[in-house]
Design an enzyme around this catalytic site. Structure first.
Site, PDB file in Angstrom:
ATOM      1  N   ARG A 296     -36.285 -20.785 -57.408  1.00  0.00           N
ATOM      2  CA  ARG A 296     -37.750 -20.665 -57.254  1.00  0.00           C
ATOM      3  C   ARG A 296     -38.526 -21.397 -58.348  1.00  0.00           C
ATOM      4  NH1 ARG A 296     -36.097 -15.459 -55.956  1.00  0.00           N
ATOM      5  NH2 ARG A 296     -36.138 -15.152 -53.695  1.00  0.00           N
ATOM      6  N   LYS A 318     -46.712 -34.509 -56.714  1.00  0.00           N
ATOM      7  CA  LYS A 318     -46.273 -34.453 -55.315  1.00  0.00           C
ATOM      8  C   LYS A 318     -44.777 -34.701 -55.290  1.00  0.00           C
ATOM      9  CE  LYS A 318     -50.185 -35.917 -52.499  1.00  0.00           C
ATOM     10  NZ  LYS A 318     -50.595 -36.917 -51.500  1.00  0.00           N
ATOM     11  N   GLU A 360     -49.477 -50.521 -55.608  1.00  0.00           N
ATOM     12  CA  GLU A 360     -50.157 -49.268 -55.996  1.00  0.00           C
ATOM     13  C   GLU A 360     -51.108 -49.525 -57.168  1.00  0.00           C
ATOM     14  OE1 GLU A 360     -49.860 -46.660 -54.106  1.00  0.00           O
ATOM     15  OE2 GLU A 360     -47.822 -46.533 -53.293  1.00  0.00           O
ATOM     16  N   LYS A 402     -55.136 -42.259 -62.027  1.00  0.00           N
ATOM     17  CA  LYS A 402     -54.493 -41.194 -61.240  1.00  0.00           C
ATOM     18  C   LYS A 402     -54.688 -39.838 -61.913  1.00  0.00           C
ATOM     19  CE  LYS A 402     -50.807 -39.763 -58.362  1.00  0.00           C
ATOM     20  NZ  LYS A 402     -49.632 -40.097 -57.587  1.00  0.00           N
ATOM     21  N   GLU A 412     -55.292 -32.110 -53.264  1.00  0.00           N
ATOM     22  CA  GLU A 412     -55.835 -33.001 -52.248  1.00  0.00           C
ATOM     23  C   GLU A 412     -56.816 -32.324 -51.304  1.00  0.00           C
ATOM     24  OE1 GLU A 412     -53.016 -36.094 -51.194  1.00  0.00           O
ATOM     25  OE2 GLU A 412     -53.874 -36.149 -49.188  1.00  0.00           O
ATOM     26  N   ARG A 416     -58.709 -36.652 -54.083  1.00  0.00           N
ATOM     27  CA  ARG A 416     -57.332 -37.153 -54.211  1.00  0.00           C
ATOM     28  C   ARG A 416     -56.900 -37.956 -52.976  1.00  0.00           C
ATOM     29  NH1 ARG A 416     -51.898 -34.384 -56.833  1.00  0.00           N
ATOM     30  NH2 ARG A 416     -50.547 -36.120 -56.314  1.00  0.00           N
ATOM     31  N   ASN A 420     -54.679 -42.351 -50.998  1.00  0.00           N
ATOM     32  CA  ASN A 420     -53.900 -42.714 -49.813  1.00  0.00           C
ATOM     33  C   ASN A 420     -54.392 -44.001 -49.162  1.00  0.00           C
ATOM     34  OD1 ASN A 420     -52.360 -40.397 -50.095  1.00  0.00           O
ATOM     35  ND2 ASN A 420     -53.863 -39.165 -49.003  1.00  0.00           N
ATOM     36  N   HIS A 423     -52.122 -45.980 -46.994  1.00  0.00           N
ATOM     37  CA  HIS A 423     -50.907 -45.195 -46.769  1.00  0.00           C
ATOM     38  C   HIS A 423     -50.773 -44.687 -45.340  1.00  0.00           C
ATOM     39  CE1 HIS A 423     -50.618 -45.537 -51.047  1.00  0.00           C
ATOM     40  NE2 HIS A 423     -49.508 -44.807 -51.098  1.00  0.00           N
ATOM     41  N   HIS A 427     -47.509 -45.778 -43.818  1.00  0.00           N
ATOM     42  CA  HIS A 427     -46.418 -44.918 -43.346  1.00  0.00           C
ATOM     43  C   HIS A 427     -46.023 -45.308 -41.919  1.00  0.00           C
ATOM     44  CE1 HIS A 427     -47.214 -41.550 -46.494  1.00  0.00           C
ATOM     45  NE2 HIS A 427     -46.609 -42.607 -46.987  1.00  0.00           N
ATOM     46  N   HIS A 440     -41.833 -49.267 -49.641  1.00  0.00           N
ATOM     47  CA  HIS A 440     -43.056 -48.461 -49.584  1.00  0.00           C
ATOM     48  C   HIS A 440     -44.272 -49.278 -50.040  1.00  0.00           C
ATOM     49  CE1 HIS A 440     -45.607 -44.933 -49.906  1.00  0.00           C
ATOM     50  NE2 HIS A 440     -45.904 -45.289 -51.142  1.00  0.00           N
TER      51      HIS A 440
HETATM   52  N1  LIG Z   1     -44.786 -38.414 -55.157  1.00  0.00           N
HETATM   53  C1  LIG Z   1     -45.724 -39.302 -55.034  1.00  0.00           C
HETATM   54  O1  LIG Z   1     -46.875 -39.080 -55.377  1.00  0.00           O
HETATM   55  C2  LIG Z   1     -45.366 -40.666 -54.495  1.00  0.00           C
HETATM   56  C3  LIG Z   1     -46.290 -41.719 -54.584  1.00  0.00           C
HETATM   57  C4  LIG Z   1     -45.900 -42.978 -54.155  1.00  0.00           C
HETATM   58  C5  LIG Z   1     -44.626 -43.162 -53.624  1.00  0.00           C
HETATM   59  N2  LIG Z   1     -43.768 -42.110 -53.526  1.00  0.00           N
HETATM   60  C6  LIG Z   1     -42.412 -42.282 -52.989  1.00  0.00           C
HETATM   61  O2  LIG Z   1     -41.697 -43.137 -53.877  1.00  0.00           O
HETATM   62  C7  LIG Z   1     -40.664 -43.789 -53.155  1.00  0.00           C
HETATM   63  C8  LIG Z   1     -40.678 -45.245 -53.520  1.00  0.00           C
HETATM   64  O3  LIG Z   1     -40.410 -45.362 -54.879  1.00  0.00           O
HETATM   65  P1  LIG Z   1     -39.807 -46.692 -55.513  1.00  0.00           P
HETATM   66  O4  LIG Z   1     -40.586 -47.830 -55.040  1.00  0.00           O
HETATM   67  O5  LIG Z   1     -39.648 -46.452 -56.960  1.00  0.00           O
HETATM   68  O6  LIG Z   1     -38.394 -46.825 -54.768  1.00  0.00           O
HETATM   69  P2  LIG Z   1     -36.909 -46.412 -55.164  1.00  0.00           P
HETATM   70  O7  LIG Z   1     -36.853 -45.135 -55.863  1.00  0.00           O
HETATM   71  O8  LIG Z   1     -36.108 -46.546 -53.922  1.00  0.00           O
HETATM   72  O9  LIG Z   1     -36.479 -47.563 -56.189  1.00  0.00           O
HETATM   73  C9  LIG Z   1     -36.410 -48.885 -55.744  1.00  0.00           C
HETATM   74  C10 LIG Z   1     -35.039 -49.519 -56.051  1.00  0.00           C
HETATM   75  O10 LIG Z   1     -34.990 -49.882 -57.409  1.00  0.00           O
HETATM   76  C11 LIG Z   1     -33.814 -49.334 -58.011  1.00  0.00           C
HETATM   77  N3  LIG Z   1     -34.157 -49.141 -59.410  1.00  0.00           N
HETATM   78  C12 LIG Z   1     -34.878 -48.145 -59.958  1.00  0.00           C
HETATM   79  N4  LIG Z   1     -35.105 -48.391 -61.246  1.00  0.00           N
HETATM   80  C13 LIG Z   1     -34.500 -49.559 -61.541  1.00  0.00           C
HETATM   81  C14 LIG Z   1     -34.396 -50.335 -62.706  1.00  0.00           C
HETATM   82  N5  LIG Z   1     -35.023 -50.007 -63.831  1.00  0.00           N
HETATM   83  N6  LIG Z   1     -33.677 -51.484 -62.659  1.00  0.00           N
HETATM   84  C15 LIG Z   1     -33.081 -51.881 -61.488  1.00  0.00           C
HETATM   85  N7  LIG Z   1     -33.181 -51.193 -60.355  1.00  0.00           N
HETATM   86  C16 LIG Z   1     -33.883 -50.042 -60.369  1.00  0.00           C
HETATM   87  C17 LIG Z   1     -33.555 -48.116 -57.212  1.00  0.00           C
HETATM   88  O11 LIG Z   1     -32.218 -47.679 -57.356  1.00  0.00           O
HETATM   89  C18 LIG Z   1     -33.874 -48.619 -55.807  1.00  0.00           C
HETATM   90  O12 LIG Z   1     -32.796 -49.353 -55.312  1.00  0.00           O
HETATM   91  C19 LIG Z   1     -40.955 -43.527 -51.695  1.00  0.00           C
HETATM   92  O13 LIG Z   1     -40.039 -42.564 -51.238  1.00  0.00           O
HETATM   93  C20 LIG Z   1     -42.362 -42.979 -51.668  1.00  0.00           C
HETATM   94  O14 LIG Z   1     -42.581 -42.072 -50.624  1.00  0.00           O
HETATM   95  C21 LIG Z   1     -44.128 -40.885 -53.952  1.00  0.00           C
END
Ligand SMILES: NC(=O)c1ccc[n+]([C@@H]2O[C@H](COP(=O)([O-])OP(=O)(O)OC[C@H]3O[C@@H](n4cnc5c(N)ncnc54)[C@H](O)[C@@H]3O)[C@@H](O)[C@H]2O)c1
Length: 525
Positions: A296, A318, A360, A402, A412, A416, A420, A423, A427, A440
């Site tokens: 929890r 999030k 972003e 942010k 949100e 907030r 998006n 987005h 999506h 993404h």
């Molecule tokens: N929680 C939120 O507010 C929020 C906001 C935006 C996006 N997201 C989510 O984030 C995700 C996308 O994140 P992302 O773009 O970081 O993708 P990701 O986590 O898939 O990373 C991208 C790639 O880079 C690799 N990688 C990571 N760090 C590295 C480094 N330093 N050197 C070499 N390779 C590296 C990872 O292993 C992966 O293959 C999506 O699932 C999206 O929905 C969440």
């Protein structure tokens, strides 16, 4: 930007701010000022008399006036009164003025050091130890959230304490670290941005409830950074459980989540075990959701290693996983204890991923920060060349935007939703093209161009501004148009998005560059 050059000491009365501050200033060749002494000097009377004549409120007003002036000085070690952190405006002055150091002491020690001191009006009660306990309970969380460095004063001698503090200060300065705060009352947390932070145990240790952590990462990031972070913590006696997951958006699901739970349960992790997310947004979202739900809720730290995660997903709380029927459909709002954005980790990031993060970054300029958008237009080449200062600036500015939005609307309910932008379409693009085919950030860029087009059709954005937006995405190595999925497919995928309310899709559109709004008033054609 370099670190501010003042050192601000905060902590309860009796924590040693004056003694430590004086010695520190001497070692560093800086000037020492004690804000309480300064108030006494200016009024010509002792603090208890000010309390007697003007009450605590009158004293606090004087304190605010003095702090606002002292905080504008340079090269100063400033010892503040114990209650100086109570007012938000004071906290802002202090934070902007320099590195804030919290000298933390146990109530027992504070009592020993203050019990014969008659110059502490708040302790002139029948039970000063109980009063100190009350003050500690009230103020310790505030000091913690304000501080860049927390020093437990304990029993160690003052020379040792000052030596250790100087070491910490130079570590921080060597990395040119910058710190922001996400202001959420008792759940506020710092974001540290800089190079080489994975080697700085002191940024993590104060946030651990026990000397045990589980580091969740993936098969790509583990060989690059897991040993480094584990060693930093192990050297301080922290036991580390590594949990290495498969890499990819396709694994942001309930099966992978279960792998985390399994590892935590098999290794008998407890409520006080902290989960550390080391990786991009996928690892951050998965780990955050595991932390929100395991037993929890267990503490959680974000160490984002992609640009996208450093400017967006690691900040704001999030967390979640995908469902076969939709992205991020299962999740929770759950804030980390601290975020460490180590810009050195971006050296190994593939170019395509760097560009995805820039989508972003550009978003913040578009929705609320025209000067930042212009800065991006002028500095895109430096960012693509991974210039450390340019990256640190873009990350800081993005996180500031942010953090401000999240602080005013954590869940949100309103503003907030502006985050998006791109987005809802994005999506749909991700799902329509098959998860993982468009990153993404790429989908957000495509989605933002659609949103800009729609904003123009609504009569808000000019054609030139749509073009300007397209051009910046293009220069960042991102798509400057959305794929043609067909209107029906878009509407279908968007109907599943969380931004749907009362059956109507809510769009984030642009009034102009630097100003966004949410509207559900868009005809389907
Ligand atoms: N929680 C939120 O507010 C929020 C906001 C935006 C996006 N997201 C989510 O984030 C995700 C996308 O994140 P992302 O773009 O970081 O993708 P990701 O986590 O898939 O990373 C991208 C790639 O880079 C690799 N990688 C990571 N760090 C590295 C480094 N330093 N050197 C070499 N390779 C590296 C990872 O292993 C992966 O293959 C999506 O699932 C999206 O929905 C969440």
């Amino acid at each position: 930007m370099s670190y501010p050059n003042n050192i601000i000491l905060v902590g309860l009365m009796g924590a040693g701010k004056t003694t430590v501050g004086r010695m520190l200033a001497k070692h560093l060749g800086m000037r020492f000022i004690d804000s309480d002494h300064e108030i006494e000097r200016r009024t010509g009377v002792k603090i208890p008399l000010i309390f007697e004549l003007e009450g605590e409120e009158g004293f606090r007003n004087r304190e605010t006036a003095v702090l606002s002036q002292l905080c504008r000085m340079d090269n100063v070690v400033l010892a503040t009164g114990g209650g100086a952190v109570l007012r938000e405006e004071n906290r802002k002055f202090l934070k902007q003025s320099g590195i804030v150091v919290y000298l933390r002491a146990q109530v027992r020690d504070l009592y020993q050091r203050t019990r014969h001191d008659k110059n502490r009006p708040l302790l002139q009660t029948a039970d000063p130890q109980a009063k100190l306990r009350e003050l500690f309970g009230q103020r310790d969380p505030i000091y913690r959230q304000l501080a860049d460095i927390i020093m437990d004063t304990g029993d160690q001698n003052i020379h040792g304490l000052v030596r250790r503090l100087i070491q910490k200060l130079t570590d921080g300065q060597a990395s040119n670290m910058q710190t922001l705060t996400v202001d959420l009352g008792a759940r506020s947390y710092p974001i540290h941005i800089g190079a080489g932070l994975l080697q700085q145990a002191q940024l993590i240790l104060p946030h651990l409830a026990q000397k045990r952590v589980a580091i969740v990462t993936n098969t790509t990031v583990a060989p690059l950074y897991l040993d480094q972070l584990s060693a930093t913590l192990a050297q301080q006696g922290v036991s580390v459980l590594p949990i290495v997951l498969p890499d990819g958006e396709a694994y942001k699901n309930s099966e992978t989540l279960n792998q985390i739970y399994n590892a935590l349960l098999e290794n008998r992790c407890e409520r006080k075990t902290t989960l550390i997310a080391l990786g991009g947004g996928v690892i951050g979202d998965l780990t955050g959701y595991a932390a929100a739900t395991f037993l929890r809720g267990v503490p959680f730290i974000q160490v984002p290693t992609t640009l996208l995660a450093q400017v967006d997903s690691s900040v704001g709380g999030k967390t979640g996983i995908n469902h076969p029927l939709g992205k991020n459909m299962i999740g929770a709002f759950y804030q980390p204890q601290v975020v460490l954005a180590d810009t050195s980790t971006l050296d190994t990031l593939p170019g395509r991923e760097l560009s995805a993060g820039l989508a972003e970054v550009i978003k913040y300029g578009l929705i609320r920060d025209l000067p930042f958008f212009e800065w991006l237009e002028n500095n895109m080449d430096r960012l693509l060349a991974r210039d450390k200062d340019a990256l640190a600036y873009a990350i800081r500015r993005s996180c500031e935007n942010k953090a401000e939005i999240v602080a005013s609307d954590e869940r949100e309910g309103g503003v907030r939703a502006l985050l998006n932008l791109g987005h809802t379409f994005g999506h749909a693009i991700e799902a329509g093209m098959g998860y993982g085919n468009w990153l993404h950030g790429e989908a957000v860029a495509g989605g933002t161009v659609l949103a800009a087009d729609l904003s123009q059709r609504m009569g808000w954005l000019s054609e030139q501004d749509v073009e300007r937006t397209r051009r910046l995405f293009q220069r960042a190595g991102l798509p400057d148009h959305a794929p043609d999925l067909g209107v029906d497919a878009y509407l279908d995928f968007m109907g599943l998005d969380k931004k749907v309310e009362g059956g109507k899709i809510r769009f984030v559109l642009l009034k102009s560059i630097g100003e966004a709004l949410v509207t559900a008033d868009v005809a389907a054609d």
